[in-house]
Every structure is written in C-alpha cells, then in structure tokens.
Design a protein around this motif. Sequence first.
Motif, PDB file in Angstrom:
ATOM      1  N   MET A 173       0.819  -1.205   0.000  1.00 18.08           N
ATOM      2  CA  MET A 173       0.000   0.000   0.000  1.00 18.08           C
ATOM      3  C   MET A 173       0.853   1.255   0.000  1.00 18.08           C
ATOM      4  O   MET A 173       0.355   2.343  -0.213  1.00 18.08           O
ATOM      5  N   THR A 180       3.562   0.129   5.204  1.00 14.54           N
ATOM      6  CA  THR A 180       2.533  -0.838   4.825  1.00 14.54           C
ATOM      7  C   THR A 180       2.199  -1.756   5.999  1.00 14.54           C
ATOM      8  O   THR A 180       1.029  -2.010   6.296  1.00 14.54           O
ATOM      9  N   TRP A 183       0.069   0.003   8.595  1.00 14.26           N
ATOM     10  CA  TRP A 183      -1.331   0.149   8.177  1.00 14.26           C
ATOM     11  C   TRP A 183      -2.079  -1.174   8.305  1.00 14.26           C
ATOM     12  O   TRP A 183      -3.218  -1.230   8.769  1.00 14.26           O
ATOM     13  N   ILE A 184      -1.445  -2.247   7.866  1.00 12.79           N
ATOM     14  CA  ILE A 184      -2.087  -3.561   7.949  1.00 12.79           C
ATOM     15  C   ILE A 184      -2.333  -3.956   9.398  1.00 12.79           C
ATOM     16  O   ILE A 184      -3.411  -4.447   9.758  1.00 12.79           O
ATOM     17  N   ILE A 187      -5.319  -2.105  10.797  1.00 12.34           N
ATOM     18  CA  ILE A 187      -6.586  -2.734  10.418  1.00 12.34           C
ATOM     19  C   ILE A 187      -6.850  -3.955  11.284  1.00 12.34           C
ATOM     20  O   ILE A 187      -7.973  -4.192  11.754  1.00 12.34           O
ATOM     21  N   THR A 252      -4.907  -5.716   2.339  1.00 11.76           N
ATOM     22  CA  THR A 252      -4.666  -4.575   1.457  1.00 11.76           C
ATOM     23  C   THR A 252      -5.972  -4.113   0.826  1.00 11.76           C
ATOM     24  O   THR A 252      -6.239  -2.913   0.708  1.00 11.76           O
ATOM     25  N   TYR A 255      -7.987  -2.315   3.406  1.00 12.61           N
ATOM     26  CA  TYR A 255      -7.461  -0.949   3.578  1.00 12.61           C
ATOM     27  C   TYR A 255      -8.010  -0.030   2.496  1.00 12.61           C
ATOM     28  O   TYR A 255      -8.461   1.088   2.782  1.00 12.61           O
ATOM     29  N   PHE A 259     -10.317   2.618   4.391  1.00 13.79           N
ATOM     30  CA  PHE A 259      -9.611   3.883   4.618  1.00 13.79           C
ATOM     31  C   PHE A 259      -9.596   4.782   3.383  1.00 13.79           C
ATOM     32  O   PHE A 259      -9.517   5.994   3.497  1.00 13.79           O
TER      33      PHE A 259
END
Length: 484
Positions: A173, A180, A183-184, A187, A252, A255, A259
């Motif tokens: 991402m 990345t 972010w993962i 989540i 991904t 996301y 988001f």
Amino acid sequence: MVNFRIISKIIGSLLFIEAFFMAFCLAMAFSFHEDDVMAFMTSTLMTFGSGCIFLFFGHEAENSLSRRDAYVVVTLTWVVFSFFGMFPFLIHGALPNITDAYFETMSGFTTTGATIIDDVESLPHGLLFWRSLMQWIGGLGIVFFTVALLPQLVGGSVKVFAAEATGPMRSKMHPRLSTTAKWIWSIYVLLTLGCGLSFWLAGMDWFDATNYSMSTTATGGFSTHNGTIFLASPLIEYLAILFQFLAGINFTLLYMSIFKFKFSALFRNSEFKMYISTIAIATVWIMYLLLTRMDYDFELAFRSALFQVVSFITTTGLSNMDAGTWPHITWAILGVLMFMGACAGSTTGGFKSIRVLMLFKVLRNEFRHILHPNAVLPVKMSSQSIPQNRLVTLLAFFTIYIIALALTTIVMVESGVDITNAATISLSLISNVGAGLDTNIGPQMSWADLSMGIKWLCSFLMLVGRLEIIAVLVLFTRAFWKEN
C-alpha cells in the motif's frame, strides 16, 4: 553463506517482544490470583535472558539481509518462538511433556487451533490468555509484526516479507514496507477491538470477549471453553461469522475499501468474488442437506451451514455444531473449503482462493489451446495479466501441496491412524484449520490421543502450512547452502 550474526540479532529482538507479551500474561495471572504466576514469571525471565544472549552474538551485525538469510530467519523465528512459548505450559504443569507443549504452542502461533488439552476450562486465566495471544501474534506473521514495530532492525525487510507473506502475489500500500506493515496491523487491531466490543455487547463477559476476538480475527480457533460456547447465542454466532469473514479478506483490499473509501474495489477483485461466491454456494448446498436429511428448521440450518462454511474456508476451525454427525457429503464440501482457504494477504491458511482461481483459468486456457494451438491466451486476475513465471510457481506449489498431503496421510495410516482421520488431519494441519471431520478427531475434541512421533510430525506440518511449504522445504535443499 548465511549471516548468522544478523539472524541472531533479529531473533534476540523478537524474543524481547515475546517476553513483553509473557509479562502481559503475568499481569493477567496476578490479577486473577491463580497458580500460573510463577510459570509466567520464570518464562518471562528465561525468554528475556535468552534474547540478551542472542543479541550479544549479533551485536556487531549490519542491518542487511540476503534472500537466503531471510528464509532462514523466518523459519527459525517460528521454531524459536514456539520453543520459548511452550515454557508457561511446562512450568505450570498444564502440559507435562515437551511434545504436547510444543504442539500446543506451534498450533497457537500458526493459528491452527488444534489443541492437546482435553479440559480447557481447568486452565488458569493467564494460560488461557496466552493461548489466545499466541494466535493473535501469529495471525499476520511474527516477523511481519517486527517489521511494523522495528523497521530499522531489518534492512532487507522486503525479502523477509516475501519469505513470510502468503499467496502468489505481493501487494503493497506504500513504497516503504514498514509503513505498509503499520497500516495492515492497524486494520488488524481495529478488527480485533471491534470484534471484542461486539461480543461483549452481545452478552459475553469481558475475558471471553477478549479471547474470542483474538481467536476469531486471527482465524485461529482456540477456545476458552470445552467444546464451543457459540451455541449459547445466535447473535454471537452471527457476529463471529461476520468477523471471520472480514479476517478472510486480503488486508490490502480492506485498507483500500475502509480507509480509501473505494468499496467498488472489493467487487472488482477476482479473488474476493471467488471467495464470496464459494461461501454462498457451499452454504446453500449444506443448508439444503441439513433441511432435508437432518430435519433442522430454516434459521438453524442457515446459521449452522453459514458458520461452518465461513469457519472452514477461513481456516478458523471454530464450530457451532458437531459437523462429524452431519451427512458425509458435507464432510467433502467442508474438506474442499479447508483445502481452498480464503484470500491471500489475510490471516487465513489453506491453498488460497486466488490460486484456485488461477488454476481454473490455466485449465480453461489449456482446453482452448486444443482448439486454437496458435492463440495467445493470458491468465488475467482483476484485469491484470499474470506473468508466466508466476504460473510455473503456482503449478510447482500445487504439486508440492498434493505430494505433502499424500505422504503425510500415508505416514499417519502406517502409524495406526484410520484413513479418514489421516487424510483430514493432514489437510487440516497443512491448511492450518485445526479441525478434523471424523468422530475421533472432530471440531469439539482434542488431539491428545495421537502418538508422540505423529505429534512432532503435526507440529512440522503446521509450520510448513503457515509458511506455505516452499519457504521451509527450500532449507533442506543442498543448493540453498552452497556458497554461491
């Protein structure tokens, strides 16, 4: 050659993280005033001390990994984490021998959910929490977790990601892998919190809600109760279905949908469409069988079928009914789902839906080539052509997967396990589901009756299943250890 200094440095840092989580369980044990306090105190000190030793041997290492180093560090990390993770069970006495303790721990970290413990409810709260926490840590990958927390530790983190990530395609991402990873994991944490809060509002006490939220979003399947508690509330069952389903989607893709507000991306994705279509078809089929052969009422048949289908395809292994008592055709359907798995890039195991879809498209093209030998027929996923080398890797992985299933089934039959259980145990472990389908080893029973040798084989199968076989087996090739 392999750079053991950087590997030692990474494992030392990882053991500090494991010691931190053990200390968290120690606080849990203190709060409940139970007899697992000393077990976690000793285990935490042992793990922390061992981390210091590993760091000492790797303190002069440069933060640079070769691809060879990455495969060694990933496999070794899972083995070492499971080794230290078993000490709370051993020291407490809940599991008195190394074989059972290592099996239980490897099952937790690989999110398989197969348990040796017959009476789970007899365990103190700290050990119950540790079982759930192991699954949650292993859900997205131990080393990937480190990339999110300590990005400066591994200069070759992209190679580590390639060695531990699941599925044939690698998607990011953000240009920086550490971003990345964060972010993962964000989540993942949000899903876990949402799941736990939903369970609590639906009537679970806070301890069960916390444990089952980790077990559900990690698609692990460990329970804090003997059998299953989902029979107590249809609402909790539907919530468990929802969060298992979400955990089976590529993170991904989640996301981008959540988001970035690109919800249409879900339904343009070929793998997601395969995933949701398979769930719908299998649910309707099993529901029909339960209505006509088991005399279930409509709502119970729908809920039971949907729960089992989502649980098996996401390789969670939770159960709201004993599927071993269902018609045998449902075993075949659930077995196919176990093999198939959910989406790549999720917390689930199995072969992965994207690979199944790619195989179907390769077969379709082969039939077309018979009629049109000179035609150029690319394999496309979500409107993108798949390179030929990916297809070769896919066929190699499929071949190894089938050979591994066949060999382990034969070994188990030779050891005295009946053919039905041997096949379903092998598939269950390589797919990281943890639930068999026969009446001897079922979703509501333990694996304690297996012999010591088979338990070690099972632990190895769980590891290779979690790291998708090739990443582990490559370490056993002579070419891997050659200097050039």
